[in-house]
Enzyme design. Structure first.
Site, PDB file in Angstrom:
ATOM      1  N   ASP A   1     -41.108 -42.250  28.025  1.00 26.24           N
ATOM      2  CA  ASP A   1     -41.402 -43.635  28.368  1.00 26.24           C
ATOM      3  C   ASP A   1     -41.963 -43.747  29.785  1.00 26.24           C
ATOM      4  O   ASP A   1     -41.438 -43.138  30.709  1.00 26.24           O
ATOM      5  CB  ASP A   1     -40.083 -44.422  28.265  1.00 26.24           C
ATOM      6  CG  ASP A   1     -40.256 -45.904  28.492  1.00 26.24           C
ATOM      7  OD1 ASP A   1     -40.971 -46.532  27.715  1.00 26.24           O
ATOM      8  OD2 ASP A   1     -39.653 -46.415  29.460  1.00 26.24           O
TER       9      ASP A   1
ATOM     10  N   GLU B   1     -46.279 -41.593  27.604  1.00 28.29           N
ATOM     11  CA  GLU B   1     -46.840 -42.936  27.734  1.00 28.29           C
ATOM     12  C   GLU B   1     -47.386 -43.113  29.142  1.00 28.29           C
ATOM     13  O   GLU B   1     -46.632 -43.340  30.089  1.00 28.29           O
ATOM     14  CB  GLU B   1     -45.763 -44.001  27.472  1.00 28.29           C
ATOM     15  CG  GLU B   1     -46.340 -45.392  27.432  1.00 28.29           C
ATOM     16  CD  GLU B   1     -45.329 -46.498  27.709  1.00 28.29           C
ATOM     17  OE1 GLU B   1     -45.617 -47.647  27.340  1.00 28.29           O
ATOM     18  OE2 GLU B   1     -44.267 -46.235  28.309  1.00 28.29           O
TER      19      GLU B   1
HETATM   20  C1  GLC Z   1     -42.351 -48.834  28.043  1.00 31.76           C
HETATM   21  C2  GLC Z   1     -41.799 -49.326  26.718  1.00 31.76           C
HETATM   22  C3  GLC Z   1     -41.466 -50.780  26.837  1.00 31.76           C
HETATM   23  C4  GLC Z   1     -40.433 -50.962  27.918  1.00 31.76           C
HETATM   24  C5  GLC Z   1     -40.920 -50.353  29.235  1.00 31.76           C
HETATM   25  C6  GLC Z   1     -39.803 -50.247  30.233  1.00 31.76           C
HETATM   26  O1  GLC Z   1     -43.567 -49.380  28.351  1.00 31.76           O
HETATM   27  O2  GLC Z   1     -42.714 -49.046  25.707  1.00 31.76           O
HETATM   28  O3  GLC Z   1     -41.015 -51.339  25.641  1.00 31.76           O
HETATM   29  O4  GLC Z   1     -40.167 -52.326  28.101  1.00 31.76           O
HETATM   30  O5  GLC Z   1     -41.411 -49.048  29.048  1.00 31.76           O
HETATM   31  O6  GLC Z   1     -38.930 -49.225  29.865  1.00 31.76           O
END
Ligand code: GLC
Length: 571
Positions: free
Chosen positions: A227, A294
Site C-alpha cells: 500500500d 501501489e
Molecule cells: C491506499 C489505499 C487506500 C487507503 C490509502 C491509505 O491508497 O488503496 O484505500 O485509503 O492507501 O492507506
C-alpha cells in the site's frame, strides 16, 4: 435406486468442483501472465448476517474466483483495525479483525484457495499504522525502541502560538501534523489523523515490519500488495514544500503542494529490495512470491527494486471516456516501450480498484467490457476489481449516507468528488435479500438498487453477459498466443483501435470503436490480419454474436463496442 442417487449426486459435485478448479500456474514465472482478482473483504460476502463481509464469506465464494479464471486473489486489509479507513489503519498487523473472523478462518481460506489452484495475496500497509496500535501508544510514552517508530517533531512557535513544524499537507486535506498532548510533540500523518506515519529511519521498526511479512509468509501467503509505498520516507530536513499554481482547490488541499520532500524518495527502493530478498529467501517452493506496488511514478525503479507488478493505473488515472483511440495507443505503447529490458519484467493493467469509480461508471455502460478486454488481450498481468467481471455500477450516495473518511472530510459540497463509497457497495450475487451478499437487509454500505437485474446468477444463465464475456477472455489469456505472442497496436481509423497478438498461425485481434456511432473499416489491411476471422467475444451491447464469421476487409463495429476476433484454432 438410492445408490444411483448417491452416485449421481457425487458425480455432479465432482463436476461442479472440477469446473471451478483453476489450472494452477506454478514455478518462477507463474505470475507473468496471471489474472489477479482484487477482493474488498467488507463487501464481498457476509457469512454471519452482520451486514459486513468476512473471511468465511470469501471462502464460500472462492469457486467463483476460480470459475472466472483468476490465478490469485488479493485481499484488501483484513487485520485488526478500528476501521476508520476500513482496514488501511492497522492496529495489529499479525491478527485478523473480529469483523472478518479469526486466524483459523484465514488458514481455512488459504487451504481452500490452494485446493482450487488460487494463490493468496495480502495487502501490506507499511506507511502508517492506526493510532490505536500498541506501538503508537508506547511511542507516545517514549518507551524505547517505540519512541522512534513514528515521525515526531516539536511545534514551531510563531508569535507565541503553537504551529505544526512545517506546511506539509495530508492526502485527505489539511495539515499532515497532529498535536499529541501527552508527548508534547506533533506526529506526521500523510493520510487521516488516526493513521500515524511509521518511521523507516528506525532500524527496529524496519525489523518489526519484516517480522510481519514473515508471519504471513509462514501462513502460506503467496505475496503482498504494498500500500502507498511512495510515501514511505520523508526528507530529514523537514523543509516546507513549494506551492503549486492550482486555483480551483481549497488552499489546504493536497494538490496545492509539490511533494518533493514527502513522496518518491530514493530510500524507498532499498527497503523494497530488502522485502524482495526476504520473500525470495522465504520461498519454500519454486513459486515466486509476488510483490505488487501501489505507486504512481517511476515504475522502472520499482521493477528494478523487486516489484513484479508496479501498478499501471493508466486506465484509471490517464484515460477516460473522452480519450481518443490515439490516446489509448500512445499510452499503451509508451508503457510497453518503457519496461526495462529484462525478461523478468512484464506489463500489468489495472482495470479498477476500491479507490476509484468503477469501469462501467468511468467509461459508460456500453464500454463496461472494454477495459477487461484490453487488460486480458494485452501481455502481462491483469488486475480486476471484484464486481467488474459482472459490470457492476457505482451507486449514488447522499452526504448523510457517506462512510468513507475522505468523503466525510470533503464536506457536503465536495464529498461526491472524493468519496470512494460508490465503488465499494456489496457484491451482487443474486436477486435475494441484499443481493445474496448478506442474510441481513442492513448492510454496512447499501446494496445498489439495480441488483434485481444486475447480478451474477442472472448473468450465468443469460446467453450474452459481462460474466460470459469475462470468462471467455480469461480462457483466451491462457493460450500461447496471449502468453507468448507478439504485440502490435494500430489505429485503423481515427476512432478505431486495433490490438493484435500473433503466435505461429494463431491471431487474436481486439478491435475497439471509440465513436458513439458505428464505424466500418478495412481492418484486414491496416491490422494485417486474415480476411476471415471469428468473433470470439464482444461487448454485451454490440450485437456481434460469438462464433460468427467476419469479413475483416469491411468490418462494422457498432458505436462504443469492442470485439475480440480470432483464427478458428482458438475458438
Ligand atoms: C491506499 C489505499 C487506500 C487507503 C490509502 C491509505 O491508497 O488503496 O484505500 O485509503 O492507501 O492507506
Amino acid at each position: 435406486m438410492f445408490r444411483l442417487y448417491i452416485f449421481i449426486t457425487a458425480l455432479t459435485t465432482l463436476i461442479a468442483l472440477t469446473t471451478s478448479i483453476s489450472i494452477k500456474k506454478t514455478g518462477k514465472n507463474w505470475y507473468k501472465n496471471s489474472l489477479v482478482y482484487h477482493v474488498y473483504p467488507r463487501s464481498f460476502k457476509d457469512s454471519n448476517g452482520d451486514g459486513i463481509g468476512d473471511l468465511n464469506g470469501i471462502t464460500s465464494k472462492l469457486e467463483h474466483i476460480a470459475d472466472i479464471g483468476a490465478d490469485a486473489l488479493w485481499l484488501s486489509p483484513i487485520y485488526t483495525s478500528p476501521q476508520f479507513d476500513f482496514g488501511y489503519d492497522v492496529a495489529n498487523y499479525t491478527d485478523v479483525d473480529k469483523d472478518y473472523g479469526t486466524l483459523a478462518d484465514f488458514d481455512k481460506l488459504v487451504a481452500r484457495a490452494k485446493f482450487l489452484g488460487l494463490k493468496v495475496i495480502l495487502d501490506f500497509v507499511p506507511n502508517h499504522s492506526s493510532h490505536e496500535h500498541e506501538w503508537f501508544k508506547k511511542s507516545v510514552q517514549r518507551i524505547k525502541p517505540y519512541d522512534e517508530y513514528y515521525i515526531w517533531r516539536d511545534a514551531k512557535i510563531v508569535n507565541g502560538i503553537r504551529k505544526p513544524p512545517n506546511n506539509w499537507l495530508s492526502v485527505v486535506r489539511g495539515s499532515a501534523w497532529e498535536w499529541n498532548e501527552a508527548r508534547k510533540q506533533y506526529y506526521l500523518h500523510q493520510f487521516n489523523i488516526p493513521q500515524a506515519d511509521l518511521n523507516y529511519r528506525s532500524a527496529a521498526l524496519q525489523q518489526e515490519m519484516k517480522n510481519v511479512l514473515n508471519f504471513w509468509l509462514n501462513r502460506d501467503v503467496d505475496g503482498f500488495r504494498i500500500d502507498t509505498i511512495s510515501h514511505l520516507f520523508e526528507d530529514v530536513r523537514f523543509l516546507d514544500e513549494p506551492r503549486r499554481n492550482i486555483s480551483d482547490s481549497p488552499e489546504d488541499d493536497y494538490e496545492t503542494l509539490d511533494h518533493i520532500y514527502t513522496r518518491n524518495l530514493l530510500e524507498i527502493y532499498d527497503v523494497l529490495k530488502s522485502w524482495r530478498k526476504l520473500a525470495d529467501n522465504h520461498s519454500k517452493t519454486a513459486d515466486t512470491k509476488i510483490i505488487l506496488t501501489e505507486a504512481d511514478t517511476d515504475f522502472a525503479m520499482y521493477y528494478e527494486s523487486g516489484s513484479n507488478v508496479p501498478f499501471n493505473f493508466m486506465f484509471i488515472l490517464d484515460l477516460n471516456n473522452k480519450s481518443s483511440a490515439a490516446d489509448f495507443k500512445r499510452l499503451i505503447d509508451r508503457w510497453m516501450n518503457n519496461i526495462p529490458d529484462n525478461p523478468a519484467y512484464v506489463a500489468n493493467w489495472v482495470v479498477g480498484n476500491h479507490d476509484n469509480h468503477r469501469a462501467a461508471f468511468r467509461f459508460g455502460e456500453k464500454r463496461a467490457d472494454q477495459l477487461s478486454m484490453l487488460a486480458t488481450v494485452l501481455p502481462g498481468v491483469s488486475v480486476i476489481y471484484n464486481g467488474d467481471e459482472i459490470g457492476m455500477h457505482d451507486r449514488n450516495f447522499t452526504y448523510e449516507e457517506t462512510k468513507d473518511p475522505i468523503g466525510c472530510i470533503a464536506g457536503p459540497n465536495r464529498y461526491h468528488l472524493k468519496s470512494r463509497d460508490p465503488e465499494r457497495t456489496p457484491f451482487q450475487w443474486d436477486n435475494s435479500t441484499s443481493a445474496g451478499f448478506s442474510a441481513s437487509n442492513r448492510t454496512w454500505l447499501p446494496v445498489n438498487s439495480n441488483y434485481g437485474t444486475l447480478n451474477l446468477a442472472v448473468q450465468r444463465i443469460t446467453a450474452v453477459s459481462h460474466y460470459k464475456v469475462f470468462k471467455s477472455l480469461s480462457r483466451l489469456k491462457r493460450r500461447p498466443v496471449i502468453e507468448q505472442g507478439s504485440l502490435q497496436t494500430v489505429l485503423v481509423t481515427e476512432n478505431m483501435l486495433g490490438i493484435i497478438r500473433r503466435h505461429g498461425a494463431s491471431v487474436v485481434a481486439l478491435v475497439i470503436n471509440f465513436a458513439d456511432t458505428s464505424v466500418t473499416a478495412d481492418a484486414r489491411t491496416w491490422m494485417n490480419i486474415p480476411e476471415q476471422l471469428i468473433v470470439y467475444a464482444s461487448s454485451v451491447h454490440s450485437k456481434l454474436l460469438a462464433g460468427s464469421r467476419i469479413d475483416t476487409t469491411r468490418i462494422t463495429i457498432p458505436g462504443s463496442a469492442s470485439v475480440v476476433l480470432t483464427t478458428a484454432d482458438l475458438v
